[in-house]
Design a protein around this motif. Sequence first.
Motif, PDB file in Angstrom:
ATOM      1  N   SER A  11       0.851  -1.190   0.000  1.00  0.00           N
ATOM      2  CA  SER A  11       0.000   0.000   0.000  1.00  0.00           C
ATOM      3  C   SER A  11       0.884   1.236   0.000  1.00  0.00           C
ATOM      4  N   ARG A  12       0.401   2.293  -0.549  1.00  0.00           N
ATOM      5  CA  ARG A  12       1.213   3.492  -0.649  1.00  0.00           C
ATOM      6  C   ARG A  12       1.148   4.305   0.643  1.00  0.00           C
ATOM      7  N   ASP A  13       2.307   4.786   1.094  1.00  0.00           N
ATOM      8  CA  ASP A  13       2.320   5.710   2.217  1.00  0.00           C
ATOM      9  C   ASP A  13       2.162   7.133   1.669  1.00  0.00           C
ATOM     10  N   VAL A  14       2.263   8.110   2.533  1.00  0.00           N
ATOM     11  CA  VAL A  14       2.005   9.491   2.110  1.00  0.00           C
ATOM     12  C   VAL A  14       3.025   9.988   1.088  1.00  0.00           C
ATOM     13  N   LEU A  15       4.172   9.324   1.002  1.00  0.00           N
ATOM     14  CA  LEU A  15       5.196   9.730   0.047  1.00  0.00           C
ATOM     15  C   LEU A  15       5.071   8.972  -1.276  1.00  0.00           C
ATOM     16  N   GLY A  16       4.084   8.068  -1.349  1.00  0.00           N
ATOM     17  CA  GLY A  16       3.918   7.297  -2.566  1.00  0.00           C
ATOM     18  C   GLY A  16       4.744   6.037  -2.613  1.00  0.00           C
ATOM     19  N   ASN A  17       5.448   5.717  -1.512  1.00  0.00           N
ATOM     20  CA  ASN A  17       6.250   4.509  -1.461  1.00  0.00           C
ATOM     21  C   ASN A  17       5.401   3.327  -1.008  1.00  0.00           C
ATOM     22  N   PHE A  18       5.890   2.129  -1.297  1.00  0.00           N
ATOM     23  CA  PHE A  18       5.177   0.940  -0.877  1.00  0.00           C
ATOM     24  C   PHE A  18       5.633   0.509   0.512  1.00  0.00           C
ATOM     25  N   TRP A  58       3.150 -10.410 -11.229  1.00  0.00           N
ATOM     26  CA  TRP A  58       2.363  -9.507 -10.392  1.00  0.00           C
ATOM     27  C   TRP A  58       2.825  -8.059 -10.585  1.00  0.00           C
ATOM     28  N   LEU A  59       1.825  -7.171 -10.634  1.00  0.00           N
ATOM     29  CA  LEU A  59       2.070  -5.734 -10.733  1.00  0.00           C
ATOM     30  C   LEU A  59       1.242  -5.049  -9.652  1.00  0.00           C
ATOM     31  N   PHE A  60       1.893  -4.245  -8.806  1.00  0.00           N
ATOM     32  CA  PHE A  60       1.201  -3.503  -7.759  1.00  0.00           C
ATOM     33  C   PHE A  60       1.156  -2.033  -8.177  1.00  0.00           C
ATOM     34  N   ILE A  61      -0.053  -1.480  -8.198  1.00  0.00           N
ATOM     35  CA  ILE A  61      -0.268  -0.138  -8.733  1.00  0.00           C
ATOM     36  C   ILE A  61      -0.994   0.737  -7.723  1.00  0.00           C
ATOM     37  N   GLY A  62      -1.196   1.985  -8.065  1.00  0.00           N
ATOM     38  CA  GLY A  62      -1.907   2.913  -7.198  1.00  0.00           C
ATOM     39  C   GLY A  62      -3.414   2.781  -7.341  1.00  0.00           C
ATOM     40  N   PRO A  63      -4.186   3.334  -6.402  1.00  0.00           N
ATOM     41  CA  PRO A  63      -5.650   3.185  -6.402  1.00  0.00           C
ATOM     42  C   PRO A  63      -6.332   3.789  -7.630  1.00  0.00           C
ATOM     43  N   GLY A  64      -5.701   4.750  -8.279  1.00  0.00           N
ATOM     44  CA  GLY A  64      -6.328   5.360  -9.455  1.00  0.00           C
ATOM     45  C   GLY A  64      -5.884   4.739 -10.762  1.00  0.00           C
ATOM     46  N   ASP A  65      -5.006   3.730 -10.697  1.00  0.00           N
ATOM     47  CA  ASP A  65      -4.474   3.111 -11.906  1.00  0.00           C
ATOM     48  C   ASP A  65      -5.295   1.886 -12.313  1.00  0.00           C
ATOM     49  N   SER A  66      -5.151   1.492 -13.558  1.00  0.00           N
ATOM     50  CA  SER A  66      -5.848   0.317 -14.085  1.00  0.00           C
ATOM     51  C   SER A  66      -4.837  -0.778 -14.419  1.00  0.00           C
ATOM     52  N   CYS A  67      -5.292  -2.010 -14.305  1.00  0.00           N
ATOM     53  CA  CYS A  67      -4.436  -3.144 -14.661  1.00  0.00           C
ATOM     54  C   CYS A  67      -4.214  -3.185 -16.168  1.00  0.00           C
ATOM     55  N   PRO A  68      -3.101  -3.754 -16.612  1.00  0.00           N
ATOM     56  CA  PRO A  68      -2.884  -3.926 -18.049  1.00  0.00           C
ATOM     57  C   PRO A  68      -4.014  -4.751 -18.673  1.00  0.00           C
ATOM     58  N   SER A  69      -4.262  -4.537 -19.926  1.00  0.00           N
ATOM     59  CA  SER A  69      -5.318  -5.260 -20.631  1.00  0.00           C
ATOM     60  C   SER A  69      -5.081  -6.763 -20.558  1.00  0.00           C
ATOM     61  N   GLY A  70      -6.129  -7.501 -20.161  1.00  0.00           N
ATOM     62  CA  GLY A  70      -6.054  -8.950 -20.088  1.00  0.00           C
ATOM     63  C   GLY A  70      -5.556  -9.497 -18.767  1.00  0.00           C
ATOM     64  N   TRP A  71      -5.088  -8.638 -17.884  1.00  0.00           N
ATOM     65  CA  TRP A  71      -4.621  -9.075 -16.571  1.00  0.00           C
ATOM     66  C   TRP A  71      -5.792  -9.133 -15.595  1.00  0.00           C
ATOM     67  N   TYR A 131      -3.506  -2.788  -4.370  1.00  0.00           N
ATOM     68  CA  TYR A 131      -4.067  -2.865  -5.712  1.00  0.00           C
ATOM     69  C   TYR A 131      -3.124  -3.720  -6.555  1.00  0.00           C
ATOM     70  N   GLY A 132      -3.524  -4.956  -6.793  1.00  0.00           N
ATOM     71  CA  GLY A 132      -2.669  -5.896  -7.490  1.00  0.00           C
ATOM     72  C   GLY A 132      -3.249  -6.343  -8.815  1.00  0.00           C
ATOM     73  N   CYS A 133      -2.372  -6.610  -9.772  1.00  0.00           N
ATOM     74  CA  CYS A 133      -2.734  -7.157 -11.073  1.00  0.00           C
ATOM     75  C   CYS A 133      -1.868  -8.390 -11.301  1.00  0.00           C
ATOM     76  N   TYR A 134      -2.412  -9.416 -11.917  1.00  0.00           N
ATOM     77  CA  TYR A 134      -1.626 -10.626 -12.140  1.00  0.00           C
ATOM     78  C   TYR A 134      -2.003 -11.269 -13.471  1.00  0.00           C
ATOM     79  N   THR A 135      -1.049 -11.991 -14.029  1.00  0.00           N
ATOM     80  CA  THR A 135      -1.287 -12.776 -15.236  1.00  0.00           C
ATOM     81  C   THR A 135      -0.324 -13.949 -15.249  1.00  0.00           C
ATOM     82  N   ASN A 136      -0.758 -15.060 -15.839  1.00  0.00           N
ATOM     83  CA  ASN A 136       0.083 -16.252 -15.941  1.00  0.00           C
ATOM     84  C   ASN A 136       0.585 -16.432 -17.369  1.00  0.00           C
ATOM     85  N   SER A 137       1.786 -16.946 -17.494  1.00  0.00           N
ATOM     86  CA  SER A 137       2.325 -17.309 -18.802  1.00  0.00           C
ATOM     87  C   SER A 137       1.597 -18.554 -19.310  1.00  0.00           C
ATOM     88  N   ASP A 138       1.960 -18.987 -20.509  1.00  0.00           N
ATOM     89  CA  ASP A 138       1.545 -20.312 -20.943  1.00  0.00           C
ATOM     90  C   ASP A 138       2.078 -21.330 -19.940  1.00  0.00           C
TER      91      ASP A 138
END
Length: 362
Positions: A91-98, A204-217, A225-232
């Motif tokens: 989660s992001r702290d006030v400085l934007g760090n995780f 896995w990609l961890f992003i900010g609350p206003g961001d969107s996951c990559p297409s297909g993830w 705020y997590g996004c994930y996708t598996n390889s073949d």
Amino acid sequence: MKFGVRSMIHVAVVAGLLSMVPLSSTFAAQVTNNIAVEAQAQALQSWHENIKKLGPPAAGCWSATYPNHLWKKEVCGKVSAYRSTPPTIASRDVLGNFATRAMGNKSAQQAGSGTDYSALTSNLTSSAVGSFPVVRGVKSESGNYGSNEYTLQLNTNISDDVVQLGNTSPYCADNGYAACSTWQQFIYSTDNGGGNPQAFIQNWLFIGPGDSCPSGWGSFSQGYYGCYTNSDAVAVPNVPVANLAKVKLSGTASANGLDTVTFTYGTVAYAISQSDSTLEIASTWMQSEFNIVGDGSQSPAANFNSGSSLTVKLAVSDGSTNAPTCVGPANGGTTGEYNNLNLGACTAAGGATPSIQFTESN
């Protein structure tokens, strides 16, 4: 070839010495057999290492059989439905760090869910190999839904978690994120949601609350705020836990190249590769965790029979002969899954094959 010549000379010399000493035929045969077994084991070890270094020639699913060093193209299986759970709440702290905090329902000494040993390298890690050189008393293992239900995981650091790296992953700027964190898992799963054992990579990609996951993830949020996708995924054997000494799991990452997970069981290797641009993990990988844990978020625990003991070895490559640093056990791992084995001490070694090694038992 050099190794083969040395082995033959070794056998010939010993055979010659045996012929000069009046030993019983039974004893002489046993000594010769032991030498042959040792030579075979070393040749197989060398093959494992060469197969990992060569890697598949392109993205996709592959297999190779000892002593052949050529990869054979395989038909990829259905993309795994498996989803891990990060052990830390990003989660992001006030400085934007995780910031991170551990999670999991287990005792403080048991491996996994943030408690584990990882190998921290001096430079960027290009590859890592996990194995179990000693397995004692292991007869059975079970998860929430049945026996022999587990994963082998070789996990990178979450990109912002290693201080030496400084800024966030280049993936962020390259893909339009003001800030983000990345995490990659090289996985062998006995039951990945489809009932068939597979090896694959989970991103896995961890992003900010206003961001969107990559297409297909897929998206998964649990205090972060997590996004994930598996390889073949490549089909692999279902390995009984009693045979863990026969398996190796390796991961490699190459900037502007391929990321590859390789699973070897005895004399057969299976691999799946994806483009490093999927997460650009080669630019941030410095810490590696390897262990046997539960089979995903729905079955997070791997429960071994009482009296089980494993020696875990994790060899890493960063272009140097420096010994890696043992990180942990507190905050030493990045997987959310765990097992019921208590961690022992961790030791590190440098040289031609830098590594860490530790025991776990119940």
